[in-house]
Design a protein around this motif. Structure first.
Motif, PDB file in Angstrom:
ATOM      1  N   ILE A 292      29.606 -39.752  21.108  1.00 60.05           N
ATOM      2  CA  ILE A 292      30.082 -40.972  21.772  1.00 60.05           C
ATOM      3  C   ILE A 292      31.300 -41.160  21.787  1.00 60.05           C
ATOM      4  O   ILE A 292      31.985 -42.347  21.720  1.00 60.05           O
ATOM      5  CB  ILE A 292      29.364 -42.083  20.527  1.00 60.05           C
ATOM      6  CG1 ILE A 292      29.851 -41.794  19.499  1.00 60.05           C
ATOM      7  CG2 ILE A 292      27.996 -42.297  20.656  1.00 60.05           C
ATOM      8  CD1 ILE A 292      29.457 -43.177  18.394  1.00 60.05           C
ATOM      9  N   GLY A 293      32.349 -40.103  21.863  1.00 61.51           N
ATOM     10  CA  GLY A 293      33.860 -40.188  21.859  1.00 61.51           C
ATOM     11  C   GLY A 293      34.459 -40.798  20.899  1.00 61.51           C
ATOM     12  O   GLY A 293      35.550 -41.148  20.895  1.00 61.51           O
ATOM     13  N   VAL A 294      33.925 -40.339  19.327  1.00 60.37           N
ATOM     14  CA  VAL A 294      34.521 -41.139  18.366  1.00 60.37           C
ATOM     15  C   VAL A 294      34.859 -39.892  17.376  1.00 60.37           C
ATOM     16  O   VAL A 294      33.690 -39.031  16.736  1.00 60.37           O
ATOM     17  CB  VAL A 294      33.716 -42.018  17.896  1.00 60.37           C
ATOM     18  CG1 VAL A 294      34.508 -42.491  16.156  1.00 60.37           C
ATOM     19  CG2 VAL A 294      33.373 -43.339  18.481  1.00 60.37           C
ATOM     20  N   TRP A 295      36.126 -39.599  17.237  1.00 56.59           N
ATOM     21  CA  TRP A 295      36.405 -38.659  16.334  1.00 56.59           C
ATOM     22  C   TRP A 295      36.661 -39.232  15.072  1.00 56.59           C
ATOM     23  O   TRP A 295      37.577 -40.132  14.965  1.00 56.59           O
ATOM     24  CB  TRP A 295      37.874 -37.777  16.585  1.00 56.59           C
ATOM     25  CG  TRP A 295      38.272 -36.361  16.073  1.00 56.59           C
ATOM     26  CD1 TRP A 295      37.927 -35.289  16.168  1.00 56.59           C
ATOM     27  CD2 TRP A 295      38.807 -36.531  14.651  1.00 56.59           C
ATOM     28  NE1 TRP A 295      38.392 -34.429  15.344  1.00 56.59           N
ATOM     29  CE2 TRP A 295      38.934 -35.259  14.368  1.00 56.59           C
ATOM     30  CE3 TRP A 295      39.248 -37.562  13.617  1.00 56.59           C
ATOM     31  CZ2 TRP A 295      39.289 -34.578  12.985  1.00 56.59           C
ATOM     32  CZ3 TRP A 295      39.813 -36.915  12.640  1.00 56.59           C
ATOM     33  CH2 TRP A 295      39.934 -35.707  12.194  1.00 56.59           C
ATOM     34  N   GLY A 296      36.068 -38.758  13.962  1.00 59.38           N
ATOM     35  CA  GLY A 296      35.956 -39.456  12.598  1.00 59.38           C
ATOM     36  C   GLY A 296      34.871 -39.311  12.035  1.00 59.38           C
ATOM     37  O   GLY A 296      33.681 -38.878  12.528  1.00 59.38           O
ATOM     38  N   LEU A 297      34.844 -39.383  10.770  1.00 58.26           N
ATOM     39  CA  LEU A 297      33.364 -39.305   9.926  1.00 58.26           C
ATOM     40  C   LEU A 297      33.755 -39.716   8.486  1.00 58.26           C
ATOM     41  O   LEU A 297      34.808 -39.932   8.019  1.00 58.26           O
ATOM     42  CB  LEU A 297      33.222 -37.814  10.017  1.00 58.26           C
ATOM     43  CG  LEU A 297      34.297 -36.664   9.641  1.00 58.26           C
ATOM     44  CD1 LEU A 297      34.374 -36.512   8.423  1.00 58.26           C
ATOM     45  CD2 LEU A 297      34.041 -35.531  10.400  1.00 58.26           C
ATOM     46  N   PRO A 298      32.481 -39.760   7.737  1.00 59.36           N
ATOM     47  CA  PRO A 298      31.262 -40.214   8.218  1.00 59.36           C
ATOM     48  C   PRO A 298      31.168 -41.839   8.748  1.00 59.36           C
ATOM     49  O   PRO A 298      32.250 -42.536   8.334  1.00 59.36           O
ATOM     50  CB  PRO A 298      30.274 -40.118   7.184  1.00 59.36           C
ATOM     51  CG  PRO A 298      31.032 -40.283   5.900  1.00 59.36           C
ATOM     52  CD  PRO A 298      32.509 -39.932   6.309  1.00 59.36           C
TER      53      PRO A 298
END
Length: 386
Positions: A292-298
């Motif tokens: 979905i084009g989102v770098w990051g977690l969780p």
């Protein structure tokens, strides 16, 4: 303790115009009203919190407390409460303290008003201890004798066989608002922020089956208020992906009835990005996870009162911190990031979760290893959209 107030809006507004902190379509600017440490015990390490809001307005914050570091044998489940939308927090209550490390604390209120708290147990500290025991006292790298004795004392409470029996995914349940809790019981999966209550009264729990002969990623459902759980679906795998690299799922029911599930991905394609899967049949089948084009977690998911979806996630590269994004189309697309914090000392932070209060205030809590201490604390932002 550094405090941040409405003056932060001026910083965010200028940074937002330059860095794209506005959502697609309508503005999605954030006004940070308050950002502060909320831990009561700074000499301890706090990890992996989950924030939930009860129907009566009370905020519950579950976390792994009593710790010395990110991996140690001392973790236990603790719970704090706020009756004023996060302005103040009560003293932490120890809900469960097992004989080995209790990690990741999820909490949710069901449609029937019960509280469910989740955790998993771990022996990840054991090789650390074994390595320390091999270093002679007085030699480089040797532990302080008192610290080594503490770890050995905890580890020695059980036999090797008993320690293996303690490994599992666990849940505790309360039917009186958290005054009393059941004995822990095994559940099929674990995920840091735990299950989600559905509008039909069921409880959905996407996660990973740990400490089982076959590590599986899938979705479980409870129709009896969290007492028992049935495995209802395996999570599909993208072509070329290793399902062993799918971690830390969380779900939400969108206003149109679609179930949205986010997955922490460690496969090389979209590494450390959030993947998304959808279900339109109550969780029986799921779409192939996709980027979905989102770098990051969780990611932690929340449906706002106006029907929009909010995802909160840790940002473990410079500038280290936490972000949030909005979806105005039931999870089909996500807007640009809103920065909740960007002053972290490194990547040992995150796992933010967010609730919405009656007055429209959003409260987000995460854990963070601070610049001036090796011990992670719980930090909170109170903020508004627009």
């Amino acid at each position: 303790m550094r405090q941040h107030h409405r003056r932060d809006w001026l910083k965010l507004a200028g940074a937002g115009l330059a860095a794209g902190l506005w959502g697609r379509g309508a503005y999605a600017a954030a006004t940070i009203e308050d950002r502060r440490i909320i831990s009561w015990k700074p000499p301890l390490y706090h990890g992996w919190p989950t924030l939930a809001r009860r129907k009566n307005g009370e905020l519950l914050l579950a976390f792994s407390g009593g710790r010395e570091t990110h991996v140690c044998p001392f973790g236990r489940l603790e719970l704090m409460r706020s009756k004023d939308n996060g302005l103040t927090w009560g003293w932490p209550q120890v809900i469960y303290d097992g004989p080995i490390d209790d990690r990741d604390a999820g909490v949710v209120e069901t449609a029937q008003g019960s509280l469910l708290m989740t955790t998993f147990t771990s022996l990840a500290y054991q090789p650390i201890l074994e390595k320390a025991e091999k270093i002679p006292a007085g030699q480089p790298g040797a532990w302080d004798p008192h610290l080594l004795a503490e770890w050995q004392a905890v580890h020695g409470r059980l036999t090797a066989e008993q320690r293996q029996q303690e490994l599992g995914c666990w849940m505790l349940r309360s039917t009186d608002g958290g005054v009393n809790w059941s004995a822990r019981y095994r559940v099929p999966v674990d995920s840091p922020h735990g299950p989600v209550a559905l509008t039909n009264g069921d409880v959905l729990y996407p996660g990973v089956a740990l400490w089982t002969p076959e590590r599986k990623v899938g979705v479980c459902l409870s129709k009896d208020d969290g007492v028992s759980w049935d495995w209802i679906a395996d999570m599909p795998t993208r072509p070329g992906d290793d399902p062993l690299q799918y971690h830390e799922l969380h779900a939400v029911e969108a206003a149109d009835g679609t179930l949205i599930c986010h997955i922490r991905n460690h496969n090389k394609p979209n590494a450390q990005e959030t993947l998304q899967s959808e279900s339109s049949d109550g969780g029986k089948t799921w779409s192939t996870p996709h980027a979905i084009g989102v770098w990051g977690l969780p990611s932690h998911l929340l449906r706002l009162r106006d029907g929009r979806l909010l995802m909160s996630y840790g940002y473990r590269r410079k500038p280290f911190g936490n972000q949030a994004r909005l979806s105005e189309d039931h999870g089909k697309t996500w807007g640009e990031p809103v920065t909740l914090s960007d002053d972290g000392a490194g990547g040992d932070l995150g796992y933010p979760s967010t609730v919405e209060c009656d007055d429209g205030t959003l409260v987000t809590v995460w854990y963070e290893k601070l610049k001036d201490s090796p011990l992670a604390q719980l930090r909170q932002a109170r903020w508004r959209l627009g």
